[in-house]
Design an enzyme around this catalytic site. Structure first.
Site, mmCIF file in Angstrom:
data_model
loop_
_atom_site.group_PDB
_atom_site.id
_atom_site.type_symbol
_atom_site.label_atom_id
_atom_site.label_comp_id
_atom_site.label_asym_id
_atom_site.label_seq_id
_atom_site.Cartn_x
_atom_site.Cartn_y
_atom_site.Cartn_z
ATOM 1 N N SER A 96 0.868 -1.184 0.000
ATOM 2 C CA SER A 96 0.000 0.000 0.000
ATOM 3 C C SER A 96 0.897 1.224 0.000
ATOM 4 O O SER A 96 2.065 1.142 0.415
ATOM 5 C CB SER A 96 -0.854 -0.008 1.272
ATOM 6 N N TYR B 184 -2.607 -1.026 10.359
ATOM 7 C CA TYR B 184 -2.538 -1.239 8.908
ATOM 8 C C TYR B 184 -1.209 -0.703 8.357
ATOM 9 O O TYR B 184 -0.495 -1.389 7.614
ATOM 10 C CB TYR B 184 -3.727 -0.536 8.245
#
Ligand code: NAD
Length: 272
Positions: A157, A170
């Site tokens: 990401s 995350y």
């Protein structure tokens, strides 16, 4: 549907979490390249079967099957690789894509929320990479299908680089993936294994539906994207199939950002 190119003919690709979202688009793109596809799901069997049926209907050279597996469980991951090898003979490409978000401000984050995200997003990708490497080494080189012994693609990401308040579990999982990916490359590149990451920016899937499904959310998202366009799963599918093919043979140990320029920090456009 991507134009067939057959860059992955006679190769078998496992794509984790591919019953929907980015994983589904990667499975479709690799299927369109002639690969055998394992559509992995954790709970959505019907959706996974639909993805496999669609790939099989296109009558390319490969075959798509579905396998249930929770990537955070070692016995599940081992079993998924065993079933794949029994069915197709080997594994050539592993796309460790499955991931999730459980968001809380850090000072309120329950330990369970921290652990679950790390277990799926980081440990799950480690477990898949480990099984893939063992299979690549066991099987040996097949020069007739690829110049590499095997390919691992981690779905990372932009948050392997951009800090994310309220999403520290995350961001930590994706930051961890960077070092996992680079360490794998360092150790196994001499064996001709390629290990890279793809770092998507904002891609329209279920993971961020609460943001892009409202006008305000979409406008806020677009402020973060210099290209002024929210991505779609196919943007990642096409990069992943190229990254798994020999066309990108000399790319190893790096992250490809697919983010419309998000990592160019548009907030600083006018002096910050
Ligand atoms: P998604 O929610 O549509 O897909 C995630 C998939 O992972 C789902 O199919 C889910 O069932 C599966 N999954 C979750 N836990 C699992 C487990 N334990 N075992 C097996 N499968 C499991 O979201 P997405 O956007 O398609 O996300 C795919 C990947 O892309 C994730 O790693 C995510 O972090 C990453 N990503 C997405 C975006 C985005 O904007 N959509 C941005 C950056 C990174």
């Amino acid at each position: 549907m991507q134009k067939p190119n057959k860059r992955l003919e006679n190769q078998t690709c496992i794509i984790t979490g591919s019953s929907g979202g980015i994983g589904k688009a990667v499975a479709q793109a690799m299927g369109a390249e002639g690969a055998n596809i394992v559509v992995n799901y954790r709970s959505s069997k019907e959706a996974a079967e639909e993805v496999a049926d669609e790939i099989n209907k296109n009558k390319l050279c490969g075959e798509a099957i579905v396998i249930k597996c929770d990537v955070s469980k070692e016995e599940d991951v081992k079993s998924m690789f065993k079933k794949t090898i029994n069915h197709f003979g080997t594994v050539d490409v592993c796309v460790a894509n499955a991931g999730l978000q459980i968001d809380h401000p850090l000072h309120e984050m329950p330990l369970e929320a921290w652990k679950k995200v790390i277990d799926v997003n980081l440990t799950g990708q480690f477990l898949c990479a480990k099984e893939a490497i063992n299979e690549f080494l066991r099987r040996g080189m097949r020069k007739d299908v690829s110049n590499s012994l095997g390919k691992i693609i981690h779905m990372s990401s932009v948050h392997e680089e951009i800090p994310w308040a309220g999403h520290a579990n995350y961001a930590a999982s994706k930051g961890g993936l960077l070092m996992l990916m680079e360490s794998i490359c360092q150790a196994y590149a001499p064996h001709k294994i390629r290990c890279n990451s793809i770092a998507p920016g904002a891609i329209k899937t279920d993971i961020n539906k609460d943001v892009w499904s409202t006008k305000e959310g979409r406008e806020n998202m677009l402020k973060l994207i210099p290209y002024k366009q929210i991505g779609v799963p196919e943007d990642i599918g096409s990069v992943a199939s190229w990254l798994a093919s020999d066309e990108s043979e000399y790319i190893n140990g790096t992250t490809i950002f697919v983010d419309g320029g998000m990592t160019c920090y548009p907030g600083f456009t006018t002096n910050g």
